[in-house]
Structures are given as structure tokens and as C-alpha cells.
Design an enzyme around this catalytic site. Sequence first.
Site, PDB file in Angstrom:
ATOM      1  N   CYS A 155      -3.533   0.951   6.655  1.00 57.07           N
ATOM      2  CA  CYS A 155      -3.738   0.102   7.804  1.00 57.07           C
ATOM      3  C   CYS A 155      -4.547   0.903   8.934  1.00 57.07           C
ATOM      4  CB  CYS A 155      -2.347  -0.293   8.354  1.00 57.07           C
ATOM      5  SG  CYS A 155      -1.238   1.293   8.614  1.00 57.07           S
ATOM      6  N   ASN A 167       0.884  -1.257   0.041  1.00 54.42           N
ATOM      7  CA  ASN A 167       0.030   0.019   0.050  1.00 54.42           C
ATOM      8  C   ASN A 167       0.911   1.483   0.158  1.00 54.42           C
ATOM      9  OD1 ASN A 167       0.964  -0.699   2.483  1.00 54.42           O
ATOM     10  ND2 ASN A 167      -0.990   0.144   3.538  1.00 54.42           N
ATOM     11  N   GLU A 226       6.983   1.982  15.644  1.00 53.34           N
ATOM     12  CA  GLU A 226       7.850   2.403  14.477  1.00 53.34           C
ATOM     13  C   GLU A 226       7.756   3.901  14.686  1.00 53.34           C
ATOM     14  OE1 GLU A 226       6.533   0.454  10.642  1.00 53.34           O
ATOM     15  OE2 GLU A 226       8.621  -0.078  10.898  1.00 53.34           O
ATOM     16  N   GLU A 239       4.012  -4.514  12.354  1.00 52.94           N
ATOM     17  CA  GLU A 239       2.902  -3.597  12.025  1.00 52.94           C
ATOM     18  C   GLU A 239       1.938  -4.301  11.231  1.00 52.94           C
ATOM     19  OE1 GLU A 239       2.583  -0.773  13.533  1.00 52.94           O
ATOM     20  OE2 GLU A 239       4.784  -0.040  14.062  1.00 52.94           O
TER      21      GLU A 239
HETATM   22  P1  NAD Z   1       0.780  -9.572   3.539  1.00 53.98           P
HETATM   23  O1  NAD Z   1       0.953 -10.017   4.931  1.00 53.98           O
HETATM   24  O2  NAD Z   1      -0.008 -10.457   2.464  1.00 53.98           O
HETATM   25  O3  NAD Z   1       2.244  -9.209   2.923  1.00 53.98           O
HETATM   26  C1  NAD Z   1       3.177  -8.359   3.520  1.00 53.98           C
HETATM   27  C2  NAD Z   1       4.639  -8.632   3.331  1.00 53.98           C
HETATM   28  O4  NAD Z   1       4.801 -10.154   3.867  1.00 53.98           O
HETATM   29  C3  NAD Z   1       4.834  -9.187   1.689  1.00 53.98           C
HETATM   30  O5  NAD Z   1       6.026  -8.743   1.366  1.00 53.98           O
HETATM   31  C4  NAD Z   1       4.737 -10.502   1.360  1.00 53.98           C
HETATM   32  O6  NAD Z   1       5.458 -10.923   0.450  1.00 53.98           O
HETATM   33  C5  NAD Z   1       5.408 -10.971   3.047  1.00 53.98           C
HETATM   34  N1  NAD Z   1       4.972 -12.193   3.279  1.00 53.98           N
HETATM   35  C6  NAD Z   1       4.129 -13.211   2.764  1.00 53.98           C
HETATM   36  N2  NAD Z   1       4.038 -14.325   3.372  1.00 53.98           N
HETATM   37  C7  NAD Z   1       5.109 -14.319   4.349  1.00 53.98           C
HETATM   38  C8  NAD Z   1       5.684 -15.269   5.305  1.00 53.98           C
HETATM   39  N3  NAD Z   1       5.126 -16.384   5.725  1.00 53.98           N
HETATM   40  N4  NAD Z   1       6.677 -14.570   6.125  1.00 53.98           N
HETATM   41  C9  NAD Z   1       7.134 -13.505   5.793  1.00 53.98           C
HETATM   42  N5  NAD Z   1       6.913 -12.678   5.013  1.00 53.98           N
HETATM   43  C10 NAD Z   1       5.605 -12.964   4.095  1.00 53.98           C
HETATM   44  O7  NAD Z   1       0.175  -8.063   3.581  1.00 53.98           O
HETATM   45  P2  NAD Z   1      -0.256  -7.192   2.326  1.00 53.98           P
HETATM   46  O8  NAD Z   1      -1.422  -7.838   1.757  1.00 53.98           O
HETATM   47  O9  NAD Z   1       1.028  -7.050   1.475  1.00 53.98           O
HETATM   48  O10 NAD Z   1      -0.802  -5.878   3.130  1.00 53.98           O
HETATM   49  C11 NAD Z   1      -1.900  -5.567   3.553  1.00 53.98           C
HETATM   50  C12 NAD Z   1      -1.851  -5.621   5.160  1.00 53.98           C
HETATM   51  O11 NAD Z   1      -0.925  -4.957   5.762  1.00 53.98           O
HETATM   52  C13 NAD Z   1      -3.231  -5.144   5.711  1.00 53.98           C
HETATM   53  O12 NAD Z   1      -3.718  -5.956   6.527  1.00 53.98           O
HETATM   54  C14 NAD Z   1      -2.615  -3.780   6.425  1.00 53.98           C
HETATM   55  O13 NAD Z   1      -3.595  -3.405   7.474  1.00 53.98           O
HETATM   56  C15 NAD Z   1      -1.321  -4.231   6.799  1.00 53.98           C
HETATM   57  N6  NAD Z   1      -0.683  -2.941   7.044  1.00 53.98           N
HETATM   58  C16 NAD Z   1      -0.288  -2.606   8.055  1.00 53.98           C
HETATM   59  C17 NAD Z   1       0.423  -1.478   8.408  1.00 53.98           C
HETATM   60  C18 NAD Z   1       0.907  -0.991   9.797  1.00 53.98           C
HETATM   61  O14 NAD Z   1       1.765  -0.289  10.113  1.00 53.98           O
HETATM   62  N7  NAD Z   1       0.228  -1.631  10.746  1.00 53.98           N
HETATM   63  C19 NAD Z   1       0.634  -0.502   7.386  1.00 53.98           C
HETATM   64  C20 NAD Z   1       0.204  -1.008   6.166  1.00 53.98           C
HETATM   65  C21 NAD Z   1      -0.312  -2.090   5.835  1.00 53.98           C
END
Ligand code: NAD
Length: 478
Positions: A281, A151, A456, A247
Site C-alpha cells: 500500500c 499482499n 494501526e 487502512e
Molecule cells: P479489496 O478491497 O478488494 O479486498 C480486501 C478485503 O476485503 C478482502 O478480504 C476482501 O474479500 C474483502 N471484501 C471485499 N468486498 C468487501 C465488502 N463489500 N465488505 C467487506 N469486505 C470486503 O483489496 P485487495 O485487492 O485485497 O487489496 C489491495 C488494496 O489494499 C490496495 O488498494 C492496497 O493499497 C490496499 N492496502 C492497504 C494497506 C494499508 O495499510 N493502508 C495495506 C495493504 C493493502
Amino acid sequence: MTFVEPLRETFAPTVNGADYPTDATFDVINPATGEALAQAPAVTASALDDAFGAAATAYEKWRRDDDLRRDHLRSAAGAVAAAADHLAPVLTAEQGKPLADARNEILAASAWLSYYADLELPREVIRDDEGGYEEVFRRPLGVVAAITPWNFPIALAMWKIAPALRAGNTIVAKPSPFTPLTTLALGRVLREVLPDGVLNVLSGPDPLGAAMVEHPVPRKVSFTGSTATGKKVAISAAADLKRVTLELGGNDPAIVLGDVDVNAIAEQLFWGAFGNNGQICLAVKRVYAHESIHSDLVAALAELATATKVDEGTVEGVQLGPINNKPQFDRVNELVSDALGHGARAVAGGSPLDRPGYFYAPTILDNIDDGVRVVDEEQFGPVLPVVPFRDETDAVSRANRSQYGLTASVWSGDPEHASKLAAEVDSGQVAINSHGAGVQMHLPFGGHKWSGIGVENGPWGLYGFSELQVIAGPPRKR
Ligand code: NAD
């Protein structure tokens, strides 16, 4: 936006300050068309050994020279700002966001580097007298694995890169496979100003992230993404007692009290939910509106939603682009259909736009309550349910009836009263009469409950990339 067959030569991984050769690639989809935009390098497990090895070697020098690190971070800030016009179109092409937002994201990343360059790592002398000398200070952890979502690929990477490097760590970073290109390009920009091996950038499908967490070299995993993946990261990191910052997701409530001026707040509330197409998020994910102003608020939000210009990110005056990827587009569609099937009314939007790509009409849902999936779950898209309430204590307990606890907001004509209510909400931040006001480089950002572990930003974000060390000994010579 069409790229000239960018492929590996343009978007190469950075390992030890140079392009890292790869054989395999994967498609990166332009969300505005649904077609492949470019192919990104898919690195293998052996690349992890090389990248973590380079980071471990670079760490030995990098950790020891505080002034050098500050200078490098300042140069990095300048290099990122200078590259904004080059990076922003890449970000728009792969993420979908309007070009102006993409540019702002790059400039914010530069500002984060400047901020951390100037931040002190405190050394506290606890005792220095004839009885002895005691000092507490912060040491870097070593090599950090940084894993980011799609995002805000650059801003969220920089929330990790800037403090981790400032504290003396070195990094291997991995962007989401949905948006790898800008982070790979950022790696190329930063390799020109950072010593070799200090920042390494890899790309590949999801299993690469899992392999990074399992790798024996990193001592910390800084992860931003979904709660489901965050739990896997925590379990995997625990086996090696790696430190983690997680996060994660949110289902952030906005509680709007009956004494607000609806017309005065509607626009800010709307953008608190729909900024970046709701793919934030901490976006407002559900509104609890007092019954006395509920219908007026629904009408004002619907008007704003209908007037919002949705188009490709490069179009003049565009406010929202497409949803970033097909699974997310399908999820938003599914949650809205489910809500409509449970009696909700779409007073604006309610369906995808009739065009290629992952465009979805900004949607306001009325006649909806807790217990429907789009209220109870994180939609992460351009959809906002507005739920009425009568009693504000009840509104707070409904807001808290969630596994998430990232951010929230309370809206009222009486900010002091709103602040008292805010203190009852279970989340890392609560804004009064705005949403997300606390997301700033100098304030801690992190989730309660399933929204994360650790924070963070600010000095707290810096401390998260360090470990305390005590030096205690005999009195110093006077
Ligand atoms: P995701 O969890 O699918 O992927 C995030 C990252 O993790 C990607 O780089 C992905 O390739 C990697 N990944 C996937 N499987 C993994 C594993 N088993 N071990 C380690 N890494 C792995 O999330 P997304 O769909 O990319 O992002 C959307 C989510 O992120 C939403 O839930 C959103 O709320 C959250 N988000 C949180 C924050 C925050 O600061 N709290 C900020 C932005 C997004």
C-alpha cells in the site's frame, strides 16, 4: 510448489478452537502457474453466527484478565515463530513472494505479538484528593471483525490480531479469497495457545466480508484493503455505529531533489517502489525527480529493474515473484499499455514475462507526466513512472494533488531542508532519504484523505481497539 491435495482437512476455518466443517470450497490459484493450488473452505452465513457467537462468549473471560492476555500473547509469539518454516512455503505458494520474504513476514507477525504483550494499557488518575476521585481508562470494544488483503496476509492480519487481543477484544478474522491458506493455517497454530473462541478464522469469497460488517455482534471492523471497498465498509458499519479502522490504498509520491547523489539513493528508492512486486500500500507509486538529475535517476532505476531476478518464490536468489492475481496482473498490464499509448517510454520492462503465471517485468516509465492513469491512480504492481519537475513547491503540490495520502518520501542531500518540505506533504508518514522508514511496530501507521481512517501500530493502534471510560466519584479513603 505443489500441495498434496490440502483441501479442507489441512486448511480448515477455526471456530471456537476447533476445525469448522464446511461443504463448499473455492479454488486458490498459484500465481506462479495460474493453476489451482488448493481449495479453501467457503463458509456460509451460519458460520458467521457460530464464529461471532464463540467470540462473544470468549470475550467475557478474556477481557477481564490482563495478565492472562499478556501470557497468551507471549505464547502466541513463540508459536508463530516456531511455525515460520511451516507457514512460509504456504504463503509463497498462494501469494507468490520469495520464500525468504514470506519467512520474514511470519517472523514479523511473531514480533508484533511480543511487542503488544509488553505494551501497557494506561490507567490515568486525573484527580485523587479530598474533593473527589477521577480516573480515565480504556475498555475493550467487544468482538472485532478483521478483514485483510492479499499482499501481506499474515503481517496485516497481525497488525489487527495482536493489539485487538491485547486490549481485551476477541476476533473473527477473514483473509482475502486470493490468499486464505496461510491465515487459516495461522488460526490452527494459534488455537493451540489461545483460549477457545478468542481468535476465529473464516474464509470465503468477498460477500463474506460484507456479511461480517453487517453482522450484529462485532462492535468494530478493522479493515485493510482498497479504498473502494473501504468506503462500502464505512457505509455499512455506520448503520450500526460500529467503530472502524480503515487502512486503504495509496498513490505514494517520492520527491527527489536536485542535490541528491543519484547512485547513492537509486537502489533504496527502487526497492521502496518494487518491494513485494510493488504490491505494498505504501510503495513508491510515482517519482517526482528534479530535472537536473531526472535522466540519471531514470537510467539508474532502469539498470536496477533490468538486473532484478524475477521467478517463482521458491527459486534460489529470486528477488520478485509473480503478481498475486489475474485481476491485478490485468490492471498493471492495462495501466502500462495506457501509458505507452500516451507517449510514455518503458526504459525497462513494459510487458509481462513470456511464461505461465502472472509474471511482469519490472517496469520504469519515462517521458510521462501527471494526467496519465499510471501516475494518477494506484498501480499496486511492478511499475514506476518517473516524472520531472523544476520547482520543488510545484512538486509538493503535484504530490498533494491526489485523493490519497498514505505515505511519501523526500530525498535530498540536505535532510533538514527535506524535513521542512516533508511537513508540506499531505500523508500519514513522510520518510526522508528512504521510503517507509516509519513503518515500524512502535509508530502509528495510517492514511490521510482517501487512504484511511484511524491508525494501526504502536500504542495508538492499541487505543484503536478500546474505548475511553471515565470513573468519577467521591474521594477515596486515605
Ligand atoms: P479489496 O478491497 O478488494 O479486498 C480486501 C478485503 O476485503 C478482502 O478480504 C476482501 O474479500 C474483502 N471484501 C471485499 N468486498 C468487501 C465488502 N463489500 N465488505 C467487506 N469486505 C470486503 O483489496 P485487495 O485487492 O485485497 O487489496 C489491495 C488494496 O489494499 C490496495 O488498494 C492496497 O493499497 C490496499 N492496502 C492497504 C494497506 C494499508 O495499510 N493502508 C495495506 C495493504 C493493502
